[in-house]
Scaffold this motif. Structure first.
Motif, PDB file in Angstrom:
ATOM      1  N   GLY A   6      29.674 -78.069  34.929  1.00 45.12           N
ATOM      2  CA  GLY A   6      30.860 -78.915  35.032  1.00 45.12           C
ATOM      3  C   GLY A   6      30.616 -80.370  34.690  1.00 45.12           C
ATOM      4  O   GLY A   6      31.519 -81.055  34.195  1.00 45.12           O
ATOM      5  N   TRP A   7      29.390 -80.857  34.918  1.00 39.24           N
ATOM      6  CA  TRP A   7      29.117 -82.287  34.757  1.00 39.24           C
ATOM      7  C   TRP A   7      28.528 -82.633  33.396  1.00 39.24           C
ATOM      8  O   TRP A   7      28.801 -83.709  32.852  1.00 39.24           O
TER       9      TRP A   7
ATOM     10  N   LYS B 180      28.151 -81.622  29.433  1.00 38.87           N
ATOM     11  CA  LYS B 180      28.732 -80.799  28.371  1.00 38.87           C
ATOM     12  C   LYS B 180      27.683 -79.949  27.667  1.00 38.87           C
ATOM     13  O   LYS B 180      27.965 -78.821  27.250  1.00 38.87           O
TER      14      LYS B 180
ATOM     15  N   ARG C 139      27.006 -77.019  29.791  1.00 40.19           N
ATOM     16  CA  ARG C 139      28.158 -76.105  29.730  1.00 40.19           C
ATOM     17  C   ARG C 139      28.120 -75.277  28.455  1.00 40.19           C
ATOM     18  O   ARG C 139      28.342 -74.058  28.494  1.00 40.19           O
TER      19      ARG C 139
ATOM     20  N   TYR D 125      32.038 -74.446  39.016  1.00 37.33           N
ATOM     21  CA  TYR D 125      32.315 -75.084  37.718  1.00 37.33           C
ATOM     22  C   TYR D 125      33.761 -75.561  37.650  1.00 37.33           C
ATOM     23  O   TYR D 125      34.040 -76.699  37.228  1.00 37.33           O
TER      24      TYR D 125
ATOM     25  N   ILE E  12      35.183 -79.592  37.163  1.00 39.76           N
ATOM     26  CA  ILE E  12      36.038 -80.057  36.059  1.00 39.76           C
ATOM     27  C   ILE E  12      37.455 -80.391  36.528  1.00 39.76           C
ATOM     28  O   ILE E  12      38.225 -80.995  35.791  1.00 39.76           O
TER      29      ILE E  12
ATOM     30  N   ARG F 203      40.043 -87.404  37.298  1.00 39.64           N
ATOM     31  CA  ARG F 203      39.285 -88.391  36.509  1.00 39.64           C
ATOM     32  C   ARG F 203      39.569 -89.820  36.966  1.00 39.64           C
ATOM     33  O   ARG F 203      38.746 -90.721  36.767  1.00 39.64           O
TER      34      ARG F 203
END
Length: 269
Positions: free
Chosen positions: A100-101, A103, A106, A156, A160, A164
């Protein structure tokens, strides 16, 4: 639906609407249990289905408890479930955070997670037997896999789904990722993680019955398989009910933990 059935349903609904708010949760749980027990007794007493009644199952449970089989089966299944579940959750949470943190993580990990999610854990049993033998390792591995896949996706998704705005506000105030992650991301994603843990626990119990087909000598799933050979329905019911009760108690513990860790979260009444 007949007029009599409609009247009974309406009366029951009225009673629950009047009494429900004044009864604590445990009392309502007990009431639901007694209603279910009464329905079970009525169905078997009327011989609508070929099933053992509550009294017959209770007598068999006493017999299995007296000769020590029930305690041995509970211990064996609990050991397998807890070992596989705890290993799966312990690995899933950091992997879910990584996915999740970052990329890059992921992109590297998610295809494998989604690939194995499409394969039922029970389908891995033949491979587990061939590669790990018939001892405890393949049983625990299958339970671990079921728990891991449930927990990692929830973790996960929790990462996300973090607002934000919270992360950007923390960065504006000068916080680094080392501060943002433990102070913002982990608390905000905790509800998702705990939901995944609960689902993983359910998956572990759902898998243990099939896992105990692998040359087990004890366990609730093993006992059900043995009872099936002799058409011993009371023993099957005892094992089923025991699994349900153990799973329910463990889920209640997780719910209490969830309420404690997410006391800041608004909840529907």
């Amino acid at each position: 639906m007949s007029a009599a059935s409609s009247t009974v349903a309406a009366s029951t609904g009225t009673l629950l609407s009047r009494v429900g708010p004044h009864l604590p949760g445990l009392a309502l749980n007990a009431l639901a249990f007694l209603v279910g027990l009464a329905i079970w007794w009525a169905i078997t007493a009327a011989k609508l289905v070929v099933l053992p009644g509550p009294q017959e199952v209770f007598v068999r449970a006493i017999e299995l408890a007296a000769n020590g089989q029930l305690a041995l089966d509970i211990f064996s299944s609990l050991k397998r479930v807890l070992t596989g579940f705890l290993l799966g959750a312990a690995l899933a949470i950091p992997v879910g955070f990584l996915m999740g943190w970052y990329k890059i993580a992921r992109a590297l990990i998610e295809p494998y997670v989604q690939f194995f999610r499409m394969i039922p854990p029970l389908a891995v049993i033949p491979l587990a037997i061939v590669t790990m033998g018939i001892d405890e390792a393949p049983k625990i591995f299958v339970i671990f896999l079921a728990s891991f896949l449930s927990c990692v996706v929830a973790t996960y998704q929790g990462v996300i789904s973090v607002d934000r705005t919270l992360i950007n506000a923390a960065r504006v105030l000068g916080a680094s990722d080392r501060v943002i992650f433990p102070r913002v991301v982990i608390p905000a994603s905790t509800p998702f993680i705990l939901v995944g843990v609960r689902i993983g626990l359910g998956s572990a119990w759902a898998t243990v019955v099939a896992a105990e087909l692998i040359a087990a000598q004890s366990g609730l799933g093993f006992r059900m398989q043995q009872a099936q050979l002799y058409y011993d329905l009371p023993t099957i019911f005892v094992s089923l009910i025991t699994i349900g009760v153990l799973g329910l108690l463990m889920d209640r513990l997780l719910q209490a933990t969830e309420r404690r860790l997410t006391s800041w979260q608004e909840r529907a009444q």
